[in-house]
Enzyme design. Structure first.
Site, PDB file in Angstrom:
ATOM      1  N   ASP A 151      17.747  -4.363  24.652  1.00  0.00           N
ATOM      2  CA  ASP A 151      18.389  -3.755  25.831  1.00  0.00           C
ATOM      3  C   ASP A 151      19.903  -3.975  25.839  1.00  0.00           C
ATOM      4  O   ASP A 151      20.476  -4.408  26.842  1.00  0.00           O
ATOM      5  CB  ASP A 151      17.799  -4.324  27.120  1.00  0.00           C
ATOM      6  CG  ASP A 151      16.282  -4.402  27.101  1.00  0.00           C
ATOM      7  OD1 ASP A 151      15.656  -3.504  26.522  1.00  0.00           O
ATOM      8  OD2 ASP A 151      15.725  -5.366  27.656  1.00  0.00           O
ATOM      9  N   GLU A 161      12.008   4.301  31.583  1.00  0.00           N
ATOM     10  CA  GLU A 161      12.791   3.115  31.911  1.00  0.00           C
ATOM     11  C   GLU A 161      14.133   3.141  31.190  1.00  0.00           C
ATOM     12  O   GLU A 161      14.474   4.097  30.486  1.00  0.00           O
ATOM     13  CB  GLU A 161      12.016   1.852  31.522  1.00  0.00           C
ATOM     14  CG  GLU A 161      11.740   1.752  30.021  1.00  0.00           C
ATOM     15  CD  GLU A 161      10.997   0.484  29.639  1.00  0.00           C
ATOM     16  OE1 GLU A 161      10.252  -0.058  30.464  1.00  0.00           O
ATOM     17  OE2 GLU A 161      11.175   0.034  28.490  1.00  0.00           O
TER      18      GLU A 161
END
Length: 367
Positions: free
Chosen positions: A42, A251
């Site tokens: 991420d 997401e």
């Protein structure tokens, strides 16, 4: 006389040769290839007002976050731990994910996801989003308050913030946990005897108070997996159709604006699997409605690179090149997520293009 002239010419040629070799070596030094030497999931890159880069991500430290710095987006210095749940206002106890840092009013604000310690019903996924502040991009960051920004009745992760017209918007993903949804692929999986139900995660947006202390109004549903299956949308269901998981994810959203259009990139499929990939949707308003691109996915597994997703977007030192920063896996990295940086751009029709994943030599981002 002739020998002296020949010696001078030889010296000149030698100097030219040395110069050409130096230039050649200099050009070689200005090339890099993916993955870069940072092991995070991420990844989010902040470019400060001074032009220096800082990278944050999931992993590298237990119950907290660390940071890397760079001046060229290729060579990164480990700045160490910048946040832990040992500080006095911490509300999270585990699952520290997806940090993003924003520079505002001479402060730096860290938005992140974590498992909230207030959990009276003992939910396995009690994730919320909080914000911490520091005077430095390398911390230490201290939570603004001893609780999450807000508490919806479902777990949330992957906060992304967008500033425009003196307003602040927060985008996040409602987790799949206890969120079964009917769809064609859910019916298909049930008929095959694979899964009784398919849970889904959805992306929402909401206006934030300017001091980040809470939200204004109610969250708006912006993106979710497709109800019907077709050639354009099947990529978002590959975790189900490959019999990997009974979940469909939406997401890791990131918002940017080009001309009068808002672009939201997002990741679909299991972050822990090879089918993790990135698509995008567009809107004329920051809170939608958003329409998914027919060209999705714009980033997916290729060759030895798999699990490409949860991207952020930054710009080259001279501001001329847009770059996609994301994690993936290679044969060499195994299950460890590593960071990739590839160029991206808008074509003449306004389509968002990512030139990746790449593992070949490419030039440094433009200076």
């Amino acid at each position: 006389m002739g020998n002296r002239k020949n010696k001078k010419m030889k010296i000149v040629y030698n100097l030219i040769g040395v110069l050409m070799l130096s230039l050649s070596l200099g050009c070689m030094a200005q090339e890099f290839k993916n993955p870069i030497d940072v092991k995070l999931g991420d990844p989010y890159v902040l470019k400060t007002a001074q032009g220096k880069y800082y990278m944050y991500g999931t992993g590298g430290v237990k119950n907290g976050f660390k940071c890397y710095s760079s001046t060229d987006l290729v060579n990164w210095k480990d700045e160490g731990v910048i946040y832990t749940n040992k500080q006095e206002k911490a509300w999270g106890i585990s699952a520290f994910w997806a940090p993003e840092v924003y520079e505002k009013d001479n402060n730096f604000y860290l938005f992140y996801s974590a498992q909230w310690k207030e959990n009276p019903t003992n939910e396995l996924e009690n994730f919320k989003i909080g914000v911490a502040v520091s005077k430095s991009p390398t911390g230490p960051f201290i939570d603004v308050s001893g609780k999450p920004i807000f508490n919806p009745d479902y777990p949330i992760i992957d906060g992304n913030v967008f500033f425009e017209n003196n307003k602040v918007y927060l985008y996040y993903s409602r987790c799949c946990y206890k969120h079964p949804v009917e769809s064609e692929v859910a019916t298909w999986a049930k008929e095959k005897g694979w899964y009784k139900e398919i849970e889904e995660s959805w992306v929402y947006g909401v206006e934030l108070k300017k001091d980040f202390s809470g939200i204004i109004g109610e969250p708006v549903l912006l993106l979710k997996p497709p109800v019907k299956q077709n050639k354009e949308t099947e990529w978002e269901s590959r975790s189900v159709t490959s019999h990997e998981a009974n979940r469909r994810w939406t997401e890791g959203s990131t918002l940017l604006k080009n001309n009068a259009t808002y672009y939201m990139t997002y990741s679909a499929n299991n972050f822990d699997g090879e089918n993790y990939a990135v698509g995008y949707a567009t809107s004329k308003n920051p809170l939608g409605p958003f329409t998914k691109s027919v060209n999705n996915p714009i980033l997916q597994k290729k060759g030895d690179v798999t699990g490409t997703g949860h991207n952020s977007i930054t710009w080259s030192p001279d501001g001329k090149e847009m770059l996609c920063v994301y994690h993936g896996r290679t044969k060499e990295s195994g299950h460890q997520r590593v960071v990739f940086i590839d160029r991206m751009h808008f074509d003449d029709s306004g389509n968002l293009i990512v030139n990746g994943p790449t593992t070949n030599l490419q030039k440094y981002p433009s200076k």
